[in-house]
Motif scaffolding. Sequence first.
Motif, PDB file in Angstrom:
ATOM      1  N   PHE A 174       0.994  -1.037  -0.097  1.00 35.32           N
ATOM      2  CA  PHE A 174      -0.015  -0.026   0.090  1.00 35.32           C
ATOM      3  C   PHE A 174       0.953   1.340  -0.048  1.00 35.32           C
ATOM      4  O   PHE A 174       2.089   1.499   0.622  1.00 35.32           O
ATOM      5  N   LEU A 209     -10.959  -3.250   0.671  1.00 37.60           N
ATOM      6  CA  LEU A 209      -9.908  -2.336   0.906  1.00 37.60           C
ATOM      7  C   LEU A 209     -10.135  -1.388   1.981  1.00 37.60           C
ATOM      8  O   LEU A 209      -9.314  -0.991   2.604  1.00 37.60           O
ATOM      9  N   LEU A 250      -5.073   5.276   1.307  1.00 37.02           N
ATOM     10  CA  LEU A 250      -4.247   4.231   0.932  1.00 37.02           C
ATOM     11  C   LEU A 250      -4.643   3.554  -0.209  1.00 37.02           C
ATOM     12  O   LEU A 250      -5.903   3.320  -0.491  1.00 37.02           O
ATOM     13  N   PRO A 252      -3.478   0.453  -3.192  1.00 39.29           N
ATOM     14  CA  PRO A 252      -2.541  -0.590  -3.609  1.00 39.29           C
ATOM     15  C   PRO A 252      -1.733  -0.069  -4.888  1.00 39.29           C
ATOM     16  O   PRO A 252      -2.179   0.661  -5.634  1.00 39.29           O
TER      17      PRO A 252
END
Length: 320
Positions: A174, A209, A250, A252
Amino acid sequence: MSKFRQPSLSQLRAFAAVAEHLHFREAAADIGMSQPALSGAVAALEESLGVQLLERTTRRVLLSPAGERLAARARTVLEAVGELLEEAEAARAPFTGVLRLGVIPTCAPYLLPTVLRLVHRSYPELDLQVHEEQTASLLDGLTAGRLDLLLLAVPLGAAGSHGIATMPLFDEDFVLVLPRSHELAGRRDIPRARLRDLALLLLDEGHCLRDQALDICREAGRSDGVPVTTTAAGLSTLVQLVAGGMGVTLLPRTALRVETGRSESLATGRFAAPAPSRRIALAMRSGTARQQEFEAFADALRQELAVLPVRPVDASGREG
């Protein structure tokens, strides 16, 4: 109940050949049967059905009125059986027929281009059908048989993993997405503890997520939870909220190039090792008849995804 026996496919095949050629020797040669066996099969069919199908003379063979009608039926039955055998052959062959793939929204825009290239190049006979849904809906669809294979983040949790086998593909870090003016913008050694005092923006309820982000905050020592005043249905909206100065989020790493490239107001910050991460895997029903096919697909997909900013893992989950 009828007193007559059900005819065999061999009898129907013999009769259809005679009906086509109106000649026993030619019919026998056509289907690779001896003439006595062919004659016996047609006689047995007549006995089974209780009707005379042929009019035999010393010079020629003719269809009886009943034979005229039943010859068309016999051909229809044999054609249907042929189609059934072709369908079974296709089912035995890997990477043919329909594959209903479910994908979570935080993977679909970033991984599907790679998945689709692999399928078009290596599995042209595969009819891939894609369904983008949240994790809970995907798991329900898999267990109910509506979906065949899932691409999602793991672990699934105790409730979602019953009867489901996973095939890990890769781990990805992340990254913190911030306004370009933020003090952490551009840093590559951000301590996780900094998450305790950041205004973190989250996705809506139901996105895995969101749960992962909350878990990372708890691991960083944020015990008071994350105050939720604004949420987003997708990552594109989330990063635009960041660009507008409403907080940080955040993402990915696979989503960074697509999402942060849309605004010059965005910057990123990397966490100090070990960075928080998530694992992406394929999931299938335990004991599915297509297990070997899906495992081979996972192997091929690992190799394709290795060009992305991820850490590929092998089938056992070890990074390699």
